[in-house]
Design an enzyme around this catalytic site. Structure first.
Site, PDB file in Angstrom:
ATOM      1  N   ASP A 197      44.023   9.097  13.193  1.00  0.00           N
ATOM      2  CA  ASP A 197      43.622   9.512  14.541  1.00  0.00           C
ATOM      3  C   ASP A 197      43.652  11.039  14.660  1.00  0.00           C
ATOM      4  OD1 ASP A 197      46.367   9.783  14.554  1.00  0.00           O
ATOM      5  OD2 ASP A 197      46.715   8.548  16.339  1.00  0.00           O
ATOM      6  N   SER A 198      44.007  11.698  13.551  1.00  0.00           N
ATOM      7  CA  SER A 198      43.826  13.163  13.467  1.00  0.00           C
ATOM      8  C   SER A 198      42.354  13.515  13.683  1.00  0.00           C
ATOM      9  CB  SER A 198      44.286  13.677  12.102  1.00  0.00           C
ATOM     10  OG  SER A 198      43.693  12.920  11.057  1.00  0.00           O
ATOM     11  N   ASP A 218      44.283   4.080  11.533  1.00  0.00           N
ATOM     12  CA  ASP A 218      45.299   4.303  12.567  1.00  0.00           C
ATOM     13  C   ASP A 218      45.024   3.497  13.823  1.00  0.00           C
ATOM     14  OD1 ASP A 218      47.304   5.967  11.669  1.00  0.00           O
ATOM     15  OD2 ASP A 218      46.272   7.820  12.238  1.00  0.00           O
ATOM     16  N   LYS A 278      47.965   1.402  10.604  1.00  0.00           N
ATOM     17  CA  LYS A 278      49.165   2.243  10.678  1.00  0.00           C
ATOM     18  C   LYS A 278      49.527   2.446  12.145  1.00  0.00           C
ATOM     19  CE  LYS A 278      49.079   6.834   9.518  1.00  0.00           C
ATOM     20  NZ  LYS A 278      49.442   7.488  10.782  1.00  0.00           N
ATOM     21  N   GLU A 284      52.704   4.256  14.848  1.00  0.00           N
ATOM     22  CA  GLU A 284      53.761   5.271  14.908  1.00  0.00           C
ATOM     23  C   GLU A 284      54.932   4.794  15.760  1.00  0.00           C
ATOM     24  OE1 GLU A 284      52.103   8.905  16.424  1.00  0.00           O
ATOM     25  OE2 GLU A 284      50.549   9.003  14.886  1.00  0.00           O
ATOM     26  N   GLU A 323      56.529  11.958   8.177  1.00  0.00           N
ATOM     27  CA  GLU A 323      55.883  13.257   8.457  1.00  0.00           C
ATOM     28  C   GLU A 323      56.886  14.287   8.971  1.00  0.00           C
ATOM     29  OE1 GLU A 323      52.292  12.942  10.760  1.00  0.00           O
ATOM     30  OE2 GLU A 323      52.142  15.117  11.054  1.00  0.00           O
TER      31      GLU A 323
HETATM   32  O1  KIV Z   1      46.240  10.852  11.725  1.00  0.00           O
HETATM   33  C1  KIV Z   1      46.515  11.269  10.585  1.00  0.00           C
HETATM   34  O2  KIV Z   1      45.730  11.923   9.915  1.00  0.00           O
HETATM   35  C2  KIV Z   1      47.829  10.950  10.059  1.00  0.00           C
HETATM   36  C3  KIV Z   1      48.294  11.718   8.865  1.00  0.00           C
HETATM   37  C4  KIV Z   1      48.803  13.019   9.299  1.00  0.00           C
HETATM   38  C5  KIV Z   1      49.299  10.976   8.087  1.00  0.00           C
HETATM   39  O3  KIV Z   1      48.524  10.139  10.599  1.00  0.00           O
END
Ligand code: KIV
Length: 264
Positions: A45-46, A84, A112, A114, A181
């Site tokens: 989600d970056s 994500d 993934k 968080e 992280e």
């Molecule tokens: O969203 C993302 O790119 C991430 C990485 C920083 C691991 O979660």
């Protein structure tokens, strides 16, 4: 090319063979990364920052991640592909199931999410329904407003103890991978040694089983602030393929991340 599975990653952990992974958001880069030997990709989600220009990951939607997951999957059919679950898309176990289904149907092999032990019920529900899960602890960017900025986590004894406990609880609940992280290297070492599942670090020193970088950070095209853990692998050769090869090699040999990219 034979598809990479989580079984390979577990085997590499046992063999103490480090692996490099990258974020990817489109078919062309995904194809290039796979061709150069990257085995694990993440549609992070970056993308809210790197592609959309926001200052956080919070505006990203499930539809956004699904769109990019479909593209990355077409470009890299053999990579183990993580996607994500964005902000609030797993606020309840039921919501997590509905949204994880969309990402798996878009081509992800694993989702993934968080957070710590509060997610155990969600992880259990997803894994029981055939959705493999990757945890994410430490600096979890979706919690930026709780942390009051993008800060290193787990620095004091109590926070470090809590993080280790969260990692162990999530493993018991069923996560098959963990991203760690921005935590001190010694804490990353403890977590990596305590878990049987592979741990992928970003800003967590060279002691984890694997590394991940946001692709823009690996090519020195991060807009604004460059994180301490980032390294521009493109600087030396100016060739993207060589830069990816260098990144893989440096991770496998434990050269990257170096002391200067780590927190103590
Ligand atoms: O969203 C993302 O790119 C991430 C990485 C920083 C691991 O979660």
């Amino acid at each position: 090319m034979k598809p990479t599975t989580v079984t390979h990653l577990r085997q590499w952990k046992q063999e103490q063979r480090k692996f490099a992974s990258l974020t990817a958001y489109d078919a062309s880069f995904a194809k290039l990364f796979e061709e150069q030997g990257v085995k694990v990709l993440l549609v992070g989600d970056s993308l809210g920052m790197t592609l959309q220009g926001h200052d956080s990951t919070l505006p990203v939607t499930v539809a956004d991640v699904a769109y990019h997951t479909r593209a990355v999957r077409r470009g890299a059919p053999a990579c183990l592909l993580l996607a994500d679950l964005p902000f609030m898309s797993y606020a309840t176990p039921q919501l997590a199931c509905t949204n994880a289904a969309e990402l798996m149907q878009a081509g992800a092999n694993m989702v993934k999410l968080e957070g710590g032990s509060w997610l155990c019920e969600t992880v259990k529900m997803l894994t029981e329904r055939a959705v493999p899960v990757c945890g994410h602890l430490g600096l979890t960017p979706q919690s930026v407003n709780v942390f009051g900025g993008y800060k290193v986590q787990g620095r004091d004894e109590l926070a470090a103890k809590q993080l280790l406990e969260d990692a162990q609880n999530l493993e018991l609940a069923g996560i098959q991978l963990l991203v760690l992280e921005c935590v001190p290297t010694e804490l990353a070492r403890k977590v990596t040694e305590a878990l049987t599942i592979p741990v992928i670090g970003i800003g967590a020193g060279n002691v984890t089983d694997g590394q991940i970088l946001v692709m823009h950070d690996a090519f020195g095209i991060t807009g604004g602030h460059t994180p301490k853990f980032a390294k521009n692998f493109l600087a030396q050769s100016g060739d993207i393929r060589l830069a990816v090869q260098q990144y893989i090699q440096d991770v496998e040999q434990g050269i990257y991340p170096a002391e200067e990219h780590s927190f103590n």
